[in-house]
Design a protein around this motif. Structure first.
Motif, short mmCIF file in Angstrom:
data_model
loop_
_atom_site.label_atom_id
_atom_site.label_comp_id
_atom_site.label_asym_id
_atom_site.label_seq_id
_atom_site.Cartn_x
_atom_site.Cartn_y
_atom_site.Cartn_z
N LEU A 88 -9.55 -8.29 2.75
CA LEU A 88 -10.14 -6.89 3.22
C LEU A 88 -10.83 -6.07 2.22
N GLY A 89 -10.59 -6.47 0.88
CA GLY A 89 -11.16 -5.69 -0.15
C GLY A 89 -10.36 -4.34 -0.55
N MET A 90 -10.52 -3.87 -1.40
CA MET A 90 -9.86 -2.60 -2.06
C MET A 90 -9.97 -1.24 -1.19
N GLY A 91 -11.28 -1.31 -0.38
CA GLY A 91 -11.42 -0.05 0.62
C GLY A 91 -10.39 0.18 1.71
N SER A 92 -9.78 -0.94 2.00
CA SER A 92 -8.95 -0.77 3.14
C SER A 92 -7.39 -0.74 2.61
N LEU A 93 -7.36 -0.79 1.31
CA LEU A 93 -5.82 -0.74 0.78
C LEU A 93 -5.37 0.72 1.29
N PRO A 94 -5.58 1.74 1.21
CA PRO A 94 -5.05 2.91 1.82
C PRO A 94 -4.54 2.93 3.02
N ALA A 95 -5.28 2.14 3.93
CA ALA A 95 -4.96 1.98 5.41
C ALA A 95 -3.93 0.72 5.59
N ARG A 96 -3.82 -0.22 4.58
CA ARG A 96 -2.83 -1.27 4.74
C ARG A 96 -1.79 -1.16 4.32
N ARG A 97 -1.65 -0.21 2.82
CA ARG A 97 -0.51 -0.23 2.18
C ARG A 97 0.88 0.42 2.91
N PRO A 98 0.52 1.38 3.61
CA PRO A 98 1.67 2.09 4.47
C PRO A 98 2.40 1.30 5.19
N LYS A 99 1.52 0.26 5.90
CA LYS A 99 2.05 -0.71 7.04
C LYS A 99 2.94 -1.57 6.11
N VAL A 100 2.43 -2.06 5.00
CA VAL A 100 3.25 -3.10 4.23
C VAL A 100 4.63 -2.65 3.42
N ARG A 101 4.42 -1.35 2.94
CA ARG A 101 5.46 -1.04 1.96
C ARG A 101 5.43 0.68 1.90
N PRO A 102 5.90 1.11 3.08
CA PRO A 102 5.67 2.60 3.44
C PRO A 102 6.55 3.43 2.50
N ASP A 103 7.65 2.86 2.01
CA ASP A 103 8.19 3.78 1.18
C ASP A 103 8.27 3.45 -0.47
N ASP A 104 7.24 2.83 -0.70
CA ASP A 104 6.83 2.50 -2.12
C ASP A 104 6.19 4.01 -2.62
N ILE A 105 6.34 4.17 -3.87
CA ILE A 105 5.51 5.48 -4.29
C ILE A 105 4.22 5.01 -4.63
N ALA A 106 3.30 5.98 -4.01
CA ALA A 106 2.01 5.64 -4.18
C ALA A 106 1.35 6.51 -5.34
N VAL A 107 1.84 8.03 -5.38
CA VAL A 107 1.08 8.99 -6.24
C VAL A 107 2.53 9.68 -7.10
N VAL A 108 2.20 9.69 -8.38
CA VAL A 108 3.16 10.61 -8.97
C VAL A 108 2.38 11.74 -9.77
N PHE A 109 2.57 12.90 -9.71
CA PHE A 109 1.90 14.14 -10.28
C PHE A 109 2.94 14.98 -10.81
N LYS A 110 3.18 15.20 -11.80
CA LYS A 110 4.10 16.14 -12.44
C LYS A 110 5.27 15.91 -12.24
N GLU A 111 6.20 16.54 -11.33
CA GLU A 111 7.41 16.45 -10.84
C GLU A 111 7.34 15.95 -9.38
N HIS A 112 6.40 15.70 -8.86
CA HIS A 112 6.18 15.29 -7.27
C HIS A 112 5.75 13.71 -7.32
N GLU A 113 6.51 13.16 -6.07
CA GLU A 113 6.10 11.90 -5.94
C GLU A 113 5.76 11.83 -4.39
N TRP A 114 4.80 11.02 -3.93
CA TRP A 114 4.52 10.73 -2.69
C TRP A 114 4.49 9.28 -2.28
N ALA A 115 5.23 8.88 -1.41
CA ALA A 115 5.18 7.34 -0.72
C ALA A 115 4.06 7.16 -0.20
N TYR A 116 3.75 5.84 0.12
CA TYR A 116 2.35 5.29 0.99
C TYR A 116 2.54 5.99 2.28
#
Length: 73
Positions: free
Chosen positions: A3-31
């Motif tokens: 499905l290509g990279m463009g669909s990654l943001p929509a697919r990833r939360p369904k596959v690995r919702p609790d994996d860390i997606a973004v780290v910025f300074k002291e903050h982390e966000w899961a998918y």
């Protein structure tokens, strides 16, 4: 099916919702959290009267908010 990279943001939360997606300074966000925030952007634009298919621009510094807005489709 690839499905290509463009669909990654929509697919990833369904596959690995609790994996860390973004780290910025002291903050982390899961998918799951990232997906919730990413979908707010187009919904807010629609609520503000921006028709589907129109383009919007965000100008700002290197910050997670800028990255989230770039993931919207």
């Amino acid at each position: 099916m690839n499905l290509g990279m463009g669909s990654l943001p929509a697919r990833r939360p369904k596959v690995r919702p609790d994996d860390i997606a973004v780290v910025f300074k002291e903050h982390e966000w899961a998918y799951r959290q990232l997906d919730k925030r990413v979908t707010r952007v187009p919904n807010a634009l629609t609520d503000a009267g921006v028709p589907k298919g129109h383009r919007a621009v965000q100008v700002g510094f290197n910050h997670p908010a800028l990255k989230r807005s770039r993931m919207t489709q």
